[in-house]
Design a protein around this motif. Structure first.
Motif, PDB file in Angstrom:
ATOM      1  N   UNK A  56      65.451  45.457  47.318  1.00  0.00           N
ATOM      2  CA  UNK A  56      64.156  46.024  47.633  1.00  0.00           C
ATOM      3  C   UNK A  56      63.711  46.968  46.527  1.00  0.00           C
ATOM      4  N   UNK A  57      62.546  47.577  46.704  1.00  0.00           N
ATOM      5  CA  UNK A  57      61.992  48.460  45.681  1.00  0.00           C
ATOM      6  C   UNK A  57      61.483  49.747  46.317  1.00  0.00           C
ATOM      7  N   UNK A  58      61.613  50.835  45.585  1.00  0.00           N
ATOM      8  CA  UNK A  58      61.057  52.122  45.980  1.00  0.00           C
ATOM      9  C   UNK A  58      60.184  52.631  44.844  1.00  0.00           C
ATOM     10  N   UNK A  59      58.918  52.885  45.139  1.00  0.00           N
ATOM     11  CA  UNK A  59      57.983  53.419  44.147  1.00  0.00           C
ATOM     12  C   UNK A  59      57.695  54.867  44.522  1.00  0.00           C
ATOM     13  N   UNK A  60      58.066  55.791  43.645  1.00  0.00           N
ATOM     14  CA  UNK A  60      57.880  57.219  43.907  1.00  0.00           C
ATOM     15  C   UNK A  60      56.858  57.795  42.934  1.00  0.00           C
ATOM     16  N   UNK A  61      56.009  58.675  43.442  1.00  0.00           N
ATOM     17  CA  UNK A  61      55.011  59.322  42.587  1.00  0.00           C
ATOM     18  C   UNK A  61      54.576  60.625  43.227  1.00  0.00           C
ATOM     19  N   UNK A  62      54.300  61.611  42.411  1.00  0.00           N
ATOM     20  CA  UNK A  62      53.776  62.877  42.900  1.00  0.00           C
ATOM     21  C   UNK A  62      52.338  62.686  43.360  1.00  0.00           C
ATOM     22  N   UNK A  63      52.000  63.206  44.536  1.00  0.00           N
ATOM     23  CA  UNK A  63      50.655  63.050  45.075  1.00  0.00           C
ATOM     24  C   UNK A  63      50.476  61.813  45.914  1.00  0.00           C
ATOM     25  N   UNK A  64      51.571  61.096  46.205  1.00  0.00           N
ATOM     26  CA  UNK A  64      51.477  59.850  46.967  1.00  0.00           C
ATOM     27  C   UNK A  64      50.834  60.058  48.335  1.00  0.00           C
ATOM     28  N   UNK A  65      51.084  61.219  48.957  1.00  0.00           N
ATOM     29  CA  UNK A  65      50.561  61.475  50.299  1.00  0.00           C
ATOM     30  C   UNK A  65      49.189  62.138  50.299  1.00  0.00           C
ATOM     31  N   UNK A  66      48.736  62.633  49.153  1.00  0.00           N
ATOM     32  CA  UNK A  66      47.505  63.433  49.135  1.00  0.00           C
ATOM     33  C   UNK A  66      46.440  62.933  48.170  1.00  0.00           C
ATOM     34  N   UNK A  67      46.786  62.058  47.256  1.00  0.00           N
ATOM     35  CA  UNK A  67      45.859  61.588  46.224  1.00  0.00           C
ATOM     36  C   UNK A  67      45.626  60.091  46.408  1.00  0.00           C
ATOM     37  N   UNK A  68      44.407  59.713  46.790  1.00  0.00           N
ATOM     38  CA  UNK A  68      44.103  58.305  47.060  1.00  0.00           C
ATOM     39  C   UNK A  68      44.302  57.433  45.828  1.00  0.00           C
ATOM     40  N   UNK A  69      43.988  57.966  44.641  1.00  0.00           N
ATOM     41  CA  UNK A  69      44.137  57.164  43.422  1.00  0.00           C
ATOM     42  C   UNK A  69      45.607  56.859  43.138  1.00  0.00           C
ATOM     43  N   UNK A  70      46.486  57.835  43.411  1.00  0.00           N
ATOM     44  CA  UNK A  70      47.925  57.619  43.222  1.00  0.00           C
ATOM     45  C   UNK A  70      48.437  56.591  44.224  1.00  0.00           C
ATOM     46  N   UNK A  71      48.032  56.725  45.481  1.00  0.00           N
ATOM     47  CA  UNK A  71      48.463  55.795  46.515  1.00  0.00           C
ATOM     48  C   UNK A  71      47.965  54.385  46.229  1.00  0.00           C
ATOM     49  N   UNK A  72      46.707  54.261  45.852  1.00  0.00           N
ATOM     50  CA  UNK A  72      46.142  52.938  45.550  1.00  0.00           C
ATOM     51  C   UNK A  72      46.870  52.289  44.384  1.00  0.00           C
ATOM     52  N   UNK A  73      47.132  53.058  43.333  1.00  0.00           N
ATOM     53  CA  UNK A  73      47.843  52.522  42.168  1.00  0.00           C
ATOM     54  C   UNK A  73      49.254  52.082  42.547  1.00  0.00           C
ATOM     55  N   UNK A 110      40.103  55.047  52.475  1.00  0.00           N
ATOM     56  CA  UNK A 110      38.755  54.652  52.890  1.00  0.00           C
ATOM     57  C   UNK A 110      37.680  55.388  52.093  1.00  0.00           C
ATOM     58  N   UNK A 111      37.999  56.614  51.667  1.00  0.00           N
ATOM     59  CA  UNK A 111      37.026  57.421  50.935  1.00  0.00           C
ATOM     60  C   UNK A 111      37.153  57.276  49.423  1.00  0.00           C
ATOM     61  N   UNK A 112      38.145  56.546  48.982  1.00  0.00           N
ATOM     62  CA  UNK A 112      38.354  56.344  47.549  1.00  0.00           C
ATOM     63  C   UNK A 112      37.293  55.378  47.030  1.00  0.00           C
ATOM     64  N   UNK A 113      36.564  55.805  46.038  1.00  0.00           N
ATOM     65  CA  UNK A 113      35.361  55.057  45.630  1.00  0.00           C
ATOM     66  C   UNK A 113      35.650  53.626  45.209  1.00  0.00           C
ATOM     67  N   UNK A 114      36.803  53.367  44.627  1.00  0.00           N
ATOM     68  CA  UNK A 114      37.097  52.010  44.172  1.00  0.00           C
ATOM     69  C   UNK A 114      37.460  51.058  45.314  1.00  0.00           C
ATOM     70  N   UNK A 115      37.687  51.622  46.507  1.00  0.00           N
ATOM     71  CA  UNK A 115      37.971  50.792  47.679  1.00  0.00           C
ATOM     72  C   UNK A 115      36.785  50.783  48.619  1.00  0.00           C
ATOM     73  N   UNK A 116      36.151  51.948  48.793  1.00  0.00           N
ATOM     74  CA  UNK A 116      35.047  52.074  49.747  1.00  0.00           C
ATOM     75  C   UNK A 116      33.859  51.189  49.383  1.00  0.00           C
ATOM     76  N   UNK A 117      33.715  50.850  48.105  1.00  0.00           N
ATOM     77  CA  UNK A 117      32.646  49.952  47.671  1.00  0.00           C
ATOM     78  C   UNK A 117      32.975  48.539  48.155  1.00  0.00           C
ATOM     79  N   UNK A 118      32.129  47.994  49.022  1.00  0.00           N
ATOM     80  CA  UNK A 118      32.379  46.664  49.582  1.00  0.00           C
ATOM     81  C   UNK A 118      32.477  45.594  48.507  1.00  0.00           C
ATOM     82  N   UNK A 119      31.792  45.806  47.396  1.00  0.00           N
ATOM     83  CA  UNK A 119      31.796  44.811  46.334  1.00  0.00           C
ATOM     84  C   UNK A 119      33.045  44.877  45.474  1.00  0.00           C
ATOM     85  N   UNK A 120      33.844  45.938  45.645  1.00  0.00           N
ATOM     86  CA  UNK A 120      35.043  46.086  44.821  1.00  0.00           C
ATOM     87  C   UNK A 120      36.300  45.917  45.667  1.00  0.00           C
TER      88      UNK A 120
END
Length: 317
Positions: free
Chosen positions: A154-171, A203-213
């Protein structure tokens, strides 16, 4: 000599004035609970599932991969490739029970129709326990080594801000998709479960919230998909230390671990297996010595890791 006092009354639970006094109540309560239980189950629909009839456990089979080679002129095909196969055992856990006792006098004095509430609560209690355990297994799968020769861990991906930063979580969700691609995991039926807070950040992250993206909607509070991975929100993703050692009755499968840093888990149905013995059973029984109706629902089941390579944990660094 005993007297049959029930013959003096019109029993609302009796069918055609004959037989069990609560027959009609059972006909309503039990099917409604079974339906509500199935509707509330989220994870069971996303994993491999077996219903067994008469055993202490069941087996699932997992397979390795093979390759191919060029043949020289005149060379014979004699079976050059080998495919590893392993048998994964999952045990049935102790009986999981929801039980509710209602005193007869309280039923008589009640001004509300309580059966529907009892049904929903019983279904919720059992389904929530199932979802929690399956998500714990999903995270544990991501932390596990390969269980078949030539397979992947399996794999574990760790990053600072994973729980609070939408861009980090999305990436990181995209990184999980890349990890699956590199392991040749099926591109269909990929899921990511996160807590409501992380889901709403996405849901509030602009690159996801845009229906066209991203296919999500800021107005509707939906996150759409990321890298063909469906995002699901759940309160049942583990985020604490879970330890059953102090419990008088312990499960027969491994669900415990330190999930403090877990922010999400990405998986496919091949990651986890679940078994149930005869499915959910429910009944209402009259307890004459204590003058109450006993509502019960119970299930025998168990969950385990099948393919660790089909799971990725997203963790706060």
């Amino acid at each position: 000599m005993s007297t049959n006092y029930s013959s003096q009354y019109t029993n609302l639970g009796q069918a055609n004035l004959d037989g069990d006094l609560d027959a009609l109540f059972k006909e309503k309560f039990i099917p409604e609970l079974l339906t509500a239980f199935d509707e509330r189950r989220v994870m069971q629909k996303l994993v491999r599932h077996k219903v067994i009839d008469d055993a202490k456990g069941a087996y699932f089979y997992v397979y390795g991969k093979s390759g191919a080679k060029y043949f020289a002129r005149g060379e014979e095909a004699v079976g050059n490739q080998k495919i590893a196969k392993n048998r994964i055992s999952i045990n049935i856990d102790p009986l999981l029970v929801w039980d509710l006792a209602i005193y007869e006098v309280d039923e008589f004095m009640s001004e509300t129709e309580d059966r529907a509430i009892f049904v929903q609560e019983g279904a919720r209690a059992l389904a929530n326990t199932e979802d929690k355990q399956l998500l714990q297994v999903a995270v544990l799968a991501a932390r596990s080594e390969a269980n078949v020769t030539g397979g992947n861990a399996g794999s574990v991906i760790s990053a600072s801000g994973m729980k609070t930063d939408a861009s980090v979580l999305a990436a990181s969700i995209y990184a999980a998709g890349t990890a699956f691609d590199e392991k040749d995991i099926d591109e269909n039926n990929r899921y990511c479960v996160v807590k409501p807070l992380q889901y709403n950040l996405l849901c509030q992250y602009e690159n996801i919230a845009d229906k066209n993206i991203g296919g999500g909607s800021y107005e509707q509070g939906t996150s759409g998909m990321l890298d063909n991975i469906k995002i699901i929100k759940s309160n049942h993703l583990p985020d604490t230390v879970i330890d059953y050692s102090a419990d008088e009755t312990q499960p027969n499968n491994v669900y415990y671990g330190d999930f403090t840093n877990t922010a999400g888990v990405v998986f496919t149905p091949q990651a986890i297996g679940t078994i149930s013995l005869k499915g959910l059973r429910s009944e209402i029984s009259w307890q004459p010595k204590s003058f109450h109706n006993l509502f019960t629902a119970r299930i025998l089941q168990g969950h385990g890791i099948l393919r660790p390579d089909c799971a990725v944990e997203l963790a706060e660094a």
